[in-house]
Design a protein around this motif. Structure first.
Motif, mmCIF file in Angstrom:
data_model
loop_
_atom_site.group_PDB
_atom_site.id
_atom_site.type_symbol
_atom_site.label_atom_id
_atom_site.label_comp_id
_atom_site.label_asym_id
_atom_site.label_seq_id
_atom_site.Cartn_x
_atom_site.Cartn_y
_atom_site.Cartn_z
ATOM 1 N N CYS A 1 42.680 44.918 46.695
ATOM 2 C CA CYS A 1 43.200 44.964 45.329
ATOM 3 C C CYS A 1 44.626 45.538 45.332
ATOM 4 N N PHE A 2 45.518 44.904 44.586
ATOM 5 C CA PHE A 2 46.903 45.377 44.576
ATOM 6 C C PHE A 2 47.026 46.810 44.076
ATOM 7 N N LEU A 3 46.242 47.148 43.063
ATOM 8 C CA LEU A 3 46.337 48.515 42.537
ATOM 9 C C LEU A 3 45.938 49.523 43.605
ATOM 10 N N CYS B 1 49.745 45.589 39.348
ATOM 11 C CA CYS B 1 49.147 44.282 39.082
ATOM 12 C C CYS B 1 48.568 44.369 37.684
ATOM 13 N N PRO C 1 44.172 44.066 35.054
ATOM 14 C CA PRO C 1 43.241 44.734 34.147
ATOM 15 C C PRO C 1 43.547 44.494 32.664
ATOM 16 N N CYS D 1 40.552 40.728 36.383
ATOM 17 C CA CYS D 1 39.882 41.487 37.450
ATOM 18 C C CYS D 1 38.414 41.078 37.578
ATOM 19 N N CYS E 1 38.396 38.225 39.932
ATOM 20 C CA CYS E 1 39.287 38.329 41.099
ATOM 21 C C CYS E 1 38.488 38.667 42.356
HETATM 22 S S1 SF4 Z 1 44.162 44.650 39.657
HETATM 23 FE FE1 SF4 Z 1 44.901 42.652 40.369
HETATM 24 S S2 SF4 Z 1 44.250 42.523 42.516
HETATM 25 FE FE2 SF4 Z 1 43.059 44.181 41.573
HETATM 26 S S3 SF4 Z 1 41.164 43.201 40.933
HETATM 27 FE FE3 SF4 Z 1 42.566 43.143 39.171
HETATM 28 S S4 SF4 Z 1 43.604 41.156 39.307
HETATM 29 FE FE4 SF4 Z 1 42.623 41.544 41.311
#
Ligand code: SF4
Ligand code: SF4
Lengths: 321, 487
Positions: free
Chosen positions: A230-232, A238, A241, A199, A202
């Motif tokens: 962000c996918f979450l 995802c 984290p 993250c 990212c």
């Molecule tokens: S949870 Fe996934 S999409 Fe969100 S910042 Fe982290 S790596 Fe990127």
């Protein structure tokens, strides 16, 4: 000065780590010039008995990919350990067990029973099962022993460094080779990739939730995936984290969530447990019931949180097998 | 005294697949066994996983052809969730897949199967490898192969995020659309690909077809089997790698069956033997009659030559012309000569490049609508694609939440397992007499096996495919008298 001797070997792997080395393209020539390969079965023709003839510690470094599933894989790993100054676990399977490590949710008997009896395409009224020894008219045929579960490399031998990823990206492979050639190495046991979470680098981090927001978990096929967010934040699992940085967000670039092939950072023992706590902190619910309802909606949490790391986890395998 | 020859891809200890050749008292070949010494059980550990994760799980079967498993699995999900991808998504998947086929086929010809011809079947083993090919055709060409490989792999990365184990496939589509810039870039690569595939066919012409000795080998009886053939065809019965019906032809070349992926179980059954972990598929309606050829035996073959044999031609013009030329040269359809797999592979590489170019020219391909969200309750899904090494089948069953309850996989190389065993036996019988086994002869036995480009990673769902091969000649006590190797 003599060139350092290098071995490259695979155990229960898919061949992807070998392809990753071929993907070094022109860089591979630099490596070939700087070192002397003593074992690299996919590309060169050297034999185990040549390795046996070497002095203990004579190989500067052995890169070993794949998990350990059979007796002969364990044997070769032990031999290379004895002959090598350094051993690098190469790729997610050697490092964490990898996707084939999901087999630890099952065992040998169940695999054999399905593959040779229950599979719908099998026609096997005599209930034949492959045997370690079969006597045929002409003589005896043998097959190697198949272990009950998959092991990580460091569960059978001492490992000095880890190159993470499924497969490791070319820049990390080159960095590792250079570090070894110049003797510029971190402390033993290190994973050769930045020690921060995915993250942190990212591009979608700006929209990553810091506090409670998730009210519902969705599966990738159920919704349109926003290419920026962000996918979450979209309610999609995802594992970023709980995953170490260094892949270049390869899956995120394809607009798909991370499944954790780099394993955790050094501050984390168990990738799945780490992810669960990260998730719990962003779930927006006012009662335990409500929290449970949301977490229950996750399809196969054990499989997803330990996609690549079941054999290396505190769970290791199902206890009833 | 009987003698045993073991052809072991990397000796017993390193071994991931081996061939045992037993000689009789006179030193003639008695019997051959092709053994695959491992399996990993993807079928079982897929159970309990969410179906939509299967395109990320199954590529780990094989790092040599992960794109094949990824696309096949994604197609099985379309069927499982009863969702039709938008036209652009279908085209993008096929485009990505064509790039993969082009790369894999050309690489095989130059670096794996090709050395036998380019350098020579009885050249010393130390030259019969990629370096020998470079010495013969020049460094420049090797550079071109590497460049094409990289360009094709970059295209796969563009879609899949990663080329080793791509991640973009979803039921009902693909995870992101294609930009106009990338479309243009792909069209350029495809153009180069067409030129390169034609050039490879030219080399095949010059080196193989203009050499009487090689032609005799290709057309000779040692490398010949009259079997059934299976492969995928489009609605005009032309070769297709990505989608269509499965067609089977008899050893005489007549259509024996044509079926939808959903019906595969009425046509294919698998035999278990105690001496190998691999299963032997055969035609259910003909039956298992042992390792034998002819119309009475259910043994069939897949992969390049089989695909050409089951089809009425190629869907692109240049490949079609080459297709016609091959059948004219070899005396009509079907061609039963195992070494013609190499020729067919190059014709398919040309088709893959042409198809890639066609798709990249299609304006619809940059349409941003690349997904349909599934709405029906999943239950059962089957996907089939043509892998470089033959027909690949993924079959999943799920509960109503889309959690896998059963998975069955029939993998490309496995379809050819019985035929590979027979081909090696026949070549060995034809070449090894009175216990005389020279290096060159043994390589010619291995050539029977390499023509199929067998992939052990796929066959065992476990191990790396492109292994070097070593041949151990053992006396009756099992000790090695001599070892012969190739890369
Ligand atoms: S949870 Fe996934 S999409 Fe969100 S910042 Fe982290 S790596 Fe990127
Ligand atoms: S995004 Fe996650 S799963 Fe994908 S390559 Fe990176 S670490 Fe591995």
């Amino acid at each position: 000065m003599a060139k350092p001797k290098v071995a490259f070997y695979w155990c229960a792997s898919c061949g992807g780590c070998e392809e990753a080395v071929v993907d070094l393209a022109e860089n591979i020539l630099k490596v070939v010039e700087a070192v002397e390969f003593v074992l690299w079965p996919v590309a060169m023709d050297f034999k185990i008995k040549d390795v046996e003839a070497l002095q203990d510690g004579e190989i500067a470094v052995s890169f070993i990919n794949g998990g350990i599933r059979t007796g002969e894989q364990e044997h070769v790993a032990k031999l290379l350990r004895k002959k090598s100054g350094l051993v690098v676990a190469f790729g997610a399977c050697a490092h964490l067990g990898g996707v084939p490590g999901l087999a630890n949710f099952s065992n040998r008997d169940r695999i054999f029973d399905y593959v040779y009896h229950k599979s719908p395409s099998v026609d096997n009224p005599e209930r034949i099962v492959p045997q370690e020894k079969t006597v045929v008219r002409e003589g005896e045929l043998t097959l190697p022993e198949f272990y009950n579960t998959v092991h990580t490399l460091d569960q059978v031998i001492d490992v000095d460094y880890y190159l993470p990823g499924c497969a490791p990206p070319p820049d990390l492979i080159m960095n590792a080779v250079e570090a070894i050639l110049t003797g510029n190495l971190p402390e033993k046991g290190a994973v050769l990739s930045p020690d921060k979470s995915l993250c942190d680098t990212c591009k979608r981090k700006v929209t990553k939730p810091e506090k409670t927001v998730i009210r519902e978990i969705k599966r990738v096929h159920e919704v349109m995936l926003d290419p920026e967010k962000c996918f979450l934040d979209q309610g999609i699992i995802c594992v970023g984290p709980a995953t170490r940085d260094g892949c270049g967000e390869r899956c995120i670039n394809a607009n798909m969530p991370c499944r954790g092939c780099f394993g955790p950072t050094s501050r984390v023992d168990d990738q799945g447990a780490k992810f669960l706590s990260a998730l719990a902190s962003i779930i927006d619910a006012d009662s335990e019931d409500a929290i449970n309802k949301i977490t229950d909606s996750i399809a196969d949490p054990a499989g997803i949180f330990y996609f690549y790391s079941l054999p290396a986890s505190m769970l290791k395998r199902r206890l009833d097998i | 005294m009987s003698k045993r020859i073991t052809i072991d891809p990397i000796t017993r200890l390193e071994g991931h697949g081996k061939i045992e050749i037993f000689l009789d008292d006179r030193g003639d070949v008695d019997k051959v066994y092709f053994q695959v010494p491992e399996l990993r059980g993807f079928e079982i550990f897929s159970v309990g996983r969410p179906a939509e994760e299967m395109p990320r799980i199954t590529p780990k079967i094989c790092g040599v052809c992960p794109t094949t498993h990824h696309i096949c699995s994604t197609k099985a999900l379309d069927d499982l969730f009863k969702v039709e991808p938008p036209p652009a998504a279908k085209k993008l998947r096929e485009l990505m897949y064509s790039a993969f086929m082009l790369e894999d086929h050309t690489l095989h010809f130059f670096f794996l199967g090709g050395p036998d011809f380019v350098v020579g079947p009885s050249a010393p083993p130390a030259e019969r490898n990629i370096l020998g090919v470079i010495a013969k055709v020049g460094l420049e060409i090797a550079g071109k192969v590497i460049k094409l490989r990289k360009e094709c792999r970059d295209i796969i990365t563009l879609f899949g995020g990663r080329v080793i184990h791509p991640v973009c496939g979803l039921p009902g589509g693909i995870s992101k659309p294609l930009t106009e810039d990338d479309r243009q870039r792909i069209a350029e690569v495809a153009k180069g690909g067409i030129e390169f595939a034609r050039f490879a066919l030219q080399i095949f012409d010059d080196v193989v077809l203009k050499n009487k000795e090689y032609v005799a080998l290709v057309t000779g009886d040692i490398y010949r089997h009259e079997t059934y053939y299976m492969g995928m065809v489009d609605k005009n019965n032309k070769v297709n790698f990505y989608d269509g019906d499965i067609r089977i032809v008899t050893p005489e070349g007549k259509e024996f069956a044509k079926f939808k992926p959903r019906e595969y179980l009425s046509h294919i059954a698998e035999r278990v033997e105690p001496w190998t972990y691999v299963k032997f598929p055969y035609l259910r309606k003909v039956g298992w009659k042992g390792f034998s050829e002819g119309i009475e035996s259910g043994v069939y073959r897949v992969a390049p030559l089989a695909r050409l044999n089951v089809s009425d031609g190629m869907a692109t013009p240049l490949a079609q012309a080459e297709y016609e030329r091959m059948y004219e040269t070899l005396g009509g359809k079907p061609v039963h000569n195992t070494l013609a797999f190499h020729w067919a592979r190059l014709i398919e590489a040309l088709y893959a490049a042409e198809r890639m170019h066609e798709l990249a020219q299609d304006r619809e391909i940059t349409d941003p609508h690349v997904r349909n969200i599934p709405t029906s309750t999943p239950q059962e899904g089957i996907g089939i694609v043509e892998a470089p090494r033959g027909t690949l089948i993924h079959h999943y069953k799920t509960d109503r939440h889309g959690i896998i309850t059963e998975a069955n996989l029939i993998v490309a190389t496995v379809n050819n397992a019985a035929a590979i065993c027979m081909s090696i036996e026949k070549a060995a019988k034809g070449l090894i007499r009175g216990g005389k086994v020279s290096d060159g002869l043994l390589n010619m036995v291995e050539m029977a096996f390499r023509a199929y480009d067998p992939c052990f990673a796929c066959a065992t769902h476990s191990l790396t495919g492109r292994t070097p091969l070593s041949v151990n000649i053992r006396d009756s006590g099992g000790s090695i008298i001599r070892t012969i190797t190739r890369q």
